[in-house]
Design a protein around this motif. Sequence first.
Motif, PDB file in Angstrom:
ATOM      1  N   THR A 196       0.840  -1.199   0.000  1.00 58.52           N
ATOM      2  CA  THR A 196       0.000   0.000   0.000  1.00 58.52           C
ATOM      3  C   THR A 196       0.875   1.249   0.000  1.00 58.52           C
ATOM      4  O   THR A 196       1.866   1.320   0.730  1.00 58.52           O
ATOM      5  CB  THR A 196      -0.918   0.024   1.242  1.00 58.52           C
ATOM      6  OG1 THR A 196      -1.687  -1.186   1.278  1.00 58.52           O
ATOM      7  CG2 THR A 196      -1.871   1.203   1.190  1.00 58.52           C
TER       8      THR A 196
ATOM      9  N   ASP B 160      -3.501  -7.101  -5.479  1.00 56.90           N
ATOM     10  CA  ASP B 160      -4.864  -7.298  -5.917  1.00 56.90           C
ATOM     11  C   ASP B 160      -4.902  -7.006  -7.407  1.00 56.90           C
ATOM     12  O   ASP B 160      -4.303  -6.035  -7.876  1.00 56.90           O
ATOM     13  CB  ASP B 160      -5.802  -6.323  -5.173  1.00 56.90           C
ATOM     14  CG  ASP B 160      -7.258  -6.647  -5.432  1.00 56.90           C
ATOM     15  OD1 ASP B 160      -7.710  -6.395  -6.558  1.00 56.90           O
ATOM     16  OD2 ASP B 160      -7.937  -7.129  -4.515  1.00 56.90           O
TER      17      ASP B 160
ATOM     18  N   LEU C 271      -3.480   0.579  -3.497  1.00 50.87           N
ATOM     19  CA  LEU C 271      -2.755  -0.675  -3.610  1.00 50.87           C
ATOM     20  C   LEU C 271      -1.652  -0.554  -4.667  1.00 50.87           C
ATOM     21  O   LEU C 271      -1.840   0.085  -5.708  1.00 50.87           O
ATOM     22  CB  LEU C 271      -3.696  -1.816  -3.980  1.00 50.87           C
ATOM     23  CG  LEU C 271      -4.669  -2.271  -2.882  1.00 50.87           C
ATOM     24  CD1 LEU C 271      -5.508  -3.439  -3.382  1.00 50.87           C
ATOM     25  CD2 LEU C 271      -3.917  -2.680  -1.619  1.00 50.87           C
TER      26      LEU C 271
ATOM     27  N   HIS D  40     -11.641   4.951  -2.197  1.00 50.96           N
ATOM     28  CA  HIS D  40     -11.907   3.554  -2.542  1.00 50.96           C
ATOM     29  C   HIS D  40     -10.874   2.660  -1.867  1.00 50.96           C
ATOM     30  O   HIS D  40      -9.692   2.991  -1.802  1.00 50.96           O
ATOM     31  CB  HIS D  40     -11.864   3.361  -4.062  1.00 50.96           C
ATOM     32  CG  HIS D  40     -12.422   2.042  -4.498  1.00 50.96           C
ATOM     33  ND1 HIS D  40     -11.693   0.877  -4.437  1.00 50.96           N
ATOM     34  CD2 HIS D  40     -13.643   1.705  -4.986  1.00 50.96           C
ATOM     35  CE1 HIS D  40     -12.434  -0.124  -4.872  1.00 50.96           C
ATOM     36  NE2 HIS D  40     -13.621   0.351  -5.218  1.00 50.96           N
TER      37      HIS D  40
ATOM     38  N   HIS E 138      -9.308   0.123  -2.766  1.00 48.75           N
ATOM     39  CA  HIS E 138      -8.220  -0.338  -3.627  1.00 48.75           C
ATOM     40  C   HIS E 138      -7.399   0.807  -4.209  1.00 48.75           C
ATOM     41  O   HIS E 138      -6.477   0.566  -4.984  1.00 48.75           O
ATOM     42  CB  HIS E 138      -8.779  -1.163  -4.790  1.00 48.75           C
ATOM     43  CG  HIS E 138      -9.403  -2.451  -4.363  1.00 48.75           C
ATOM     44  ND1 HIS E 138     -10.075  -3.288  -5.230  1.00 48.75           N
ATOM     45  CD2 HIS E 138      -9.476  -3.041  -3.146  1.00 48.75           C
ATOM     46  CE1 HIS E 138     -10.523  -4.338  -4.570  1.00 48.75           C
ATOM     47  NE2 HIS E 138     -10.173  -4.212  -3.305  1.00 48.75           N
ATOM     48  N   SER E 139      -7.720   2.022  -3.849  1.00 45.47           N
ATOM     49  CA  SER E 139      -7.129   3.180  -4.531  1.00 45.47           C
ATOM     50  C   SER E 139      -5.632   3.335  -4.299  1.00 45.47           C
ATOM     51  O   SER E 139      -4.951   3.975  -5.103  1.00 45.47           O
ATOM     52  CB  SER E 139      -7.844   4.464  -4.095  1.00 45.47           C
ATOM     53  OG  SER E 139      -7.710   4.660  -2.692  1.00 45.47           O
TER      54      SER E 139
ATOM     55  N   LEU F  21      -9.723  -3.363  -9.536  1.00 44.48           N
ATOM     56  CA  LEU F  21     -11.134  -3.244  -9.201  1.00 44.48           C
ATOM     57  C   LEU F  21     -11.955  -4.192 -10.046  1.00 44.48           C
ATOM     58  O   LEU F  21     -11.703  -4.382 -11.228  1.00 44.48           O
ATOM     59  CB  LEU F  21     -11.588  -1.796  -9.431  1.00 44.48           C
ATOM     60  CG  LEU F  21     -10.728  -0.740  -8.748  1.00 44.48           C
ATOM     61  CD1 LEU F  21     -11.299   0.639  -9.022  1.00 44.48           C
ATOM     62  CD2 LEU F  21     -10.678  -0.995  -7.250  1.00 44.48           C
TER      63      LEU F  21
END
Length: 306
Positions: free
Chosen positions: A117, A298, A175, A170, A172-173, A301
């Motif tokens: 992150t 990940d 990652l 978000h 996932h913003s 999205l």
Amino acid sequence: MAARLAGLAVVLGFAARGPAPGGAAKMKVVEEPNTFGLNNPFLPQTSRLQPKRDPSPVSGPAHLSRLSGKCFSLVESTYKYELCPFHNVTQHEQTFRWNAYSGILGIWHEWEITNNTFRGMWMRDGDACQSRSRQSKVELTCGKSNRLAHVSEPSTCVYALTFETPLVCHPHSLLVYPTLPAALQQRWDQLEQDLVDELITAQGYEKSLRAVFEDAGYLKTSEPNEAAQQEGGTKGLRFETLESCQEAHKALSQEIKRLQGVLTQHGVPYGKPTETPSSEHWGPQVPTAGMAEPLRGDPGLRGDTL
């Protein structure tokens, strides 16, 4: 005498009238150095700041690149702080003093990455402060609008800024894995597999993963002297593969037996070394079923998660 009176008239703000006496010396105009503060009317604010280097290239999540070229300010007490993402952080004293302070608190350098992150933006190589340079860490948090929310100085010459933006709301913003090109994602996947197969140690994994981030432009390569200082007293205690670790352990065991033989030969009593469980020889273990695995890449999205 006439030259002195003419100079005094200029200092007091009066315009000299008529031609100067024949013997009077011509007045010399001297440009002041660009170290005046915010209220110097003769110099624009930007010309007073002298950066040590250019900012690093824009990097990280693509959606954050829209912040490049914009600046956000916050006034606290008698100081105005200005954050220009991917450029620099500056501080300007809000006062009518002729030498009000204006300075650079850091120039965009690299990301801070923890557990896959982007945790913060590091602005380094700011103006001199004692024996080092000023630096700032910018933490990105979710907010309704883009704004510089808070500035503090947790330690001397090191500043902490909080920047709120809807661009990071978000989950996932921030990652790292989805932002990497396919080739670097494959390298990361291979490192994960090598760690599971015990082909590399945890230290070797972290070192190789940092190289991935450096190749992506998210982290800067450490200078040789800086790397030496970080390793310091741990040099020789870190191993990139289990094979090298096992070889070092074998050599150490042989040296212990040799020393024990010398002590026995001279009749010197000694105690047996404390046995270390084999699981402790090899450092951190690979997570097993039922244990929480660390957050990793990940693919991005999915579906209508936006």
